[in-house]
Design an enzyme around this catalytic site. Structure first.
Site, PDB file in Angstrom:
ATOM      1  N   ASN A 164       3.264  21.084 -24.905  1.00 33.83           N
ATOM      2  CA  ASN A 164       3.090  19.796 -24.208  1.00 33.83           C
ATOM      3  C   ASN A 164       2.246  20.020 -23.034  1.00 33.83           C
ATOM      4  O   ASN A 164       1.613  19.080 -22.400  1.00 33.83           O
ATOM      5  CB  ASN A 164       4.710  19.165 -23.839  1.00 33.83           C
ATOM      6  CG  ASN A 164       5.512  19.977 -22.945  1.00 33.83           C
ATOM      7  OD1 ASN A 164       5.003  21.457 -22.818  1.00 33.83           O
ATOM      8  ND2 ASN A 164       6.550  19.454 -22.192  1.00 33.83           N
ATOM      9  N   GLU A 263      13.306  28.393 -19.744  1.00 35.29           N
ATOM     10  CA  GLU A 263      12.834  27.033 -19.111  1.00 35.29           C
ATOM     11  C   GLU A 263      12.994  26.157 -20.595  1.00 35.29           C
ATOM     12  O   GLU A 263      12.270  25.902 -21.178  1.00 35.29           O
ATOM     13  CB  GLU A 263      11.536  26.975 -18.451  1.00 35.29           C
ATOM     14  CG  GLU A 263      11.253  25.886 -17.570  1.00 35.29           C
ATOM     15  CD  GLU A 263      10.917  24.713 -18.149  1.00 35.29           C
ATOM     16  OE1 GLU A 263      11.763  23.871 -18.595  1.00 35.29           O
ATOM     17  OE2 GLU A 263       9.711  24.462 -18.247  1.00 35.29           O
ATOM     18  N   CYS A 297       9.810  18.227 -19.901  1.00 30.50           N
ATOM     19  CA  CYS A 297      11.221  18.599 -19.887  1.00 30.50           C
ATOM     20  C   CYS A 297      11.730  17.868 -18.480  1.00 30.50           C
ATOM     21  O   CYS A 297      12.882  17.757 -18.413  1.00 30.50           O
ATOM     22  CB  CYS A 297      11.625  19.917 -20.256  1.00 30.50           C
ATOM     23  SG  CYS A 297      10.438  20.937 -19.226  1.00 30.50           S
ATOM     24  N   GLU A 471       9.931  29.618 -12.316  1.00 31.29           N
ATOM     25  CA  GLU A 471       8.621  29.875 -12.370  1.00 31.29           C
ATOM     26  C   GLU A 471       8.076  29.216 -11.064  1.00 31.29           C
ATOM     27  O   GLU A 471       8.240  28.066 -10.790  1.00 31.29           O
ATOM     28  CB  GLU A 471       8.199  29.195 -13.450  1.00 31.29           C
ATOM     29  CG  GLU A 471       8.817  29.933 -14.801  1.00 31.29           C
ATOM     30  CD  GLU A 471       8.169  29.551 -16.141  1.00 31.29           C
ATOM     31  OE1 GLU A 471       8.114  28.346 -16.532  1.00 31.29           O
ATOM     32  OE2 GLU A 471       7.467  30.204 -16.712  1.00 31.29           O
TER      33      GLU A 471
END
Ligand code: SIN
Length: 496
Positions: A164, A263, A297, A471
């Site tokens: 994505n 993640e 997400c 992150e």
């Protein structure tokens, strides 16, 4: 029924690398296999890339291990300069990177340019962080020993990235790993390998030593990744993707006790209180829902709107989303591109059909356009029943599903009633309410009166089944550093 015409150029804009990048060389896969890369706007094959075999995965790991000691020993300033040069090159090649990304992933060019800037931001941020890896010096409470706490690179890393955000997610993992002194094997998503291969080319041009970054696109992820994780030579796995795949990788990583960052999926609640500024809330909703066609997400998945403003909010959001221009990402007027593939579109359509069958009202969208490509229209559903599948599943598409609530306690309970906990969004003008709700949400990130939570300088990550590790931000580099402590007894004469 709307028809989408998606004439697309039949060539890629540039000499995009299509081979594996191992040990600083572009090579065909060891068994000669290739895999197609599809343009989601047309369903046509754009090109073929080398399809790494398990042996190629091992070769990439060997190359990363061989390059490890010299890269770890390189002065932090040198590592920083390579990342800074890579940042400058990414920025200077924005148009080419954006076009490749749009062709392989589908997002509109304007969004692809935004992602190039986002990816460059990680290279810049971690170029700055590379020279700030600190330590501590202290004494134990009884005065008997001195402690020196230092940090060192965790070692060889395996990075697994999603389709994505094909450039930004690669940069978000590669940059902190390199800044920390680690070398890496990157396995990009099979749908979108081209952006990662271009990033490898740029890193090499920026002066990165051979082997420090290796890229192995593959359609055989399980066969390639599992042996690497079990080899004992991968010291860190960083994964962005679905919770289901994350669970599988965690199980594989447990054999050799590999350090992991995960993640994973989200199911973000979007809360609009009765005192919210509705202009701000609708802007935030469009941003939190429609970025990347909802294929994020952190995308708002469940809209909870106070009963007193629910009708107005639904109408205004429907008017905004319904007027967005859907089309191929390469067209300058497009605001909403196709979904990644036929399966994703079928899943989104199925979730909408299920919600409508359970009584949801269609405010806009919900009808698949005719024509080629995997387009799905921006859709707003009001009065969504709580037992609808899209309330408990990640939609990953341009669908805003609205439910109403009455009290603050109710809405916090509803928002937290999910196994996920990545992002949440809160819209209110009451400061006390804003802070108390933001604190009460079981998520890793909150957007307060805004629809964005992503920035290279901010820690990105979730709680519960959305994963762990961060992150970006000050925290991002820590994921690639091990802490080492040295204890030195204090001689009697030095005791204070
Ligand atoms: C993701 O959806 O995987 C990441 C989104 C972001 O970085 O904002």
């Amino acid at each position: 029924m709307t028809t989408i015409d998606a004439p697309a150029p039949d060539r890629l804009p540039t000499d995009v690398p299509t081979r594996l990048f191992i040990g600083g060389r572009w090579i065909a896969g060891s068994d000669g296999a290739t895999m197609p890369v599809e343009d989601p706007a047309t369903g046509q094959v754009l090109c073929h890339v080398a399809d790494a075999s398990p042996a190629d995965g091992v070769a990439a790991l060997d190359a990363a291990r061989a390059a490890g000691p010299a890269w770890a020993a390189a002065p932090a300033r040198e590592r920083s300069r390579v990342l800074r040069r890579a940042h400058d090159l990414v920025v200077s090649r924005t148009e080419e990177l954006a076009l490749v990304m749009t062709r392989e992933m589908g997002k509109p060019l304007a969004e692809a340019r935004g992602e190039v800037a986002y990816a460059a931001g990680f290279l810049e941020w971690f170029a700055e962080e590379a020279v700030r890896i600190g330590g501590e010096y202290g004494r134990t409470p009884n005065g008997a020993a001195r402690t020196v706490v230092t940090r060192r690179p965790v070692g060889t890393c395996l990075l697994v990235t999603p389709w994505n955000f094909p450039l930004a997610m690669a940069a978000r993992k590669i940059a902190p790993a390199l800044a920390a002194g680690c070398t890496v094997v990157l396995k990009p998503a099979p749908q979108t390998p081209l952006s990662s291969l271009l990033l490898a080319e740029i890193l090499a041009e920026a002066g990165l030593p051979a082997g420090a970054v290796n890229v192995v696109p593959t359609s055989r992820a399980g066969e390639v990744v599992a042996p690497l994780l079990r080899s004992g030579h991968v010291r860190k796995l960083s994964f962005t993707g679905s919770t289901a795949v994350g669970r599988l990788l965690l199980a594989q990583a447990s054999d050799a006790v590999v350090r992991t960052s995960m993640e994973l999926g989200g199911n973000a609640p979007f809360l609009v209180f009765d005192d919210a500024d509705l202009d701000v809330a609708v802007d935030g909703a469009v941003q939190a829902k429609m970025r990347n066609m909802g294929e994020a997400c952190v995308a708002a998945n469940r809209f909870f709107v106070h009963r007193s403003v629910a009708t107005e909010f639904a109408e205004r959001l429907g008017a905004r989303m319904g007027s967005l221009v859907v089309g191929p990402g390469t067209s300058p007027t497009t605001q909403v591109g196709p979904l990644i593939d036929a399966g994703s579109r079928a899943k989104v359509a199925g979730l909408v059909d299920d919600a409508v069958a359970r009584g949801a009202e269609v405010v806009c969208g919900a009808a698949i356009p005719s024509g080629s490509g995997y387009f799905y229209p921006p859709t707003v559903l009001a009065g969504v029943a709580p037992d609808s599948a899209l309330v408990s599943e990640e939609i990953f598409g341009p669908v805003a599903a609205i439910q109403v609530f009455d009290t603050d306690d109710d809405v916090v309970a509803l928002a937290n009633a999910t196994v996920w906990g990545l992002a949440g969004y809160v819209f209110t003008r009451d400061l006390d309410r804003a802070l108390s709700v933001a604190e009460a949400l079981d998520v890793g990130m909150v957007g307060l009166n805004g629809g964005a939570v992503s920035n290279p300088a901010a820690p990105f990550g979730g709680v519960k089944q959305s994963g762990f590790g961060r992150e970006g931000g000050r925290q991002g580099i820590e994921e690639y550093l091990d802490v080492k402590m040295i204890m030195i007894p204090v001689r009697d004469r030095d005791r204070r």
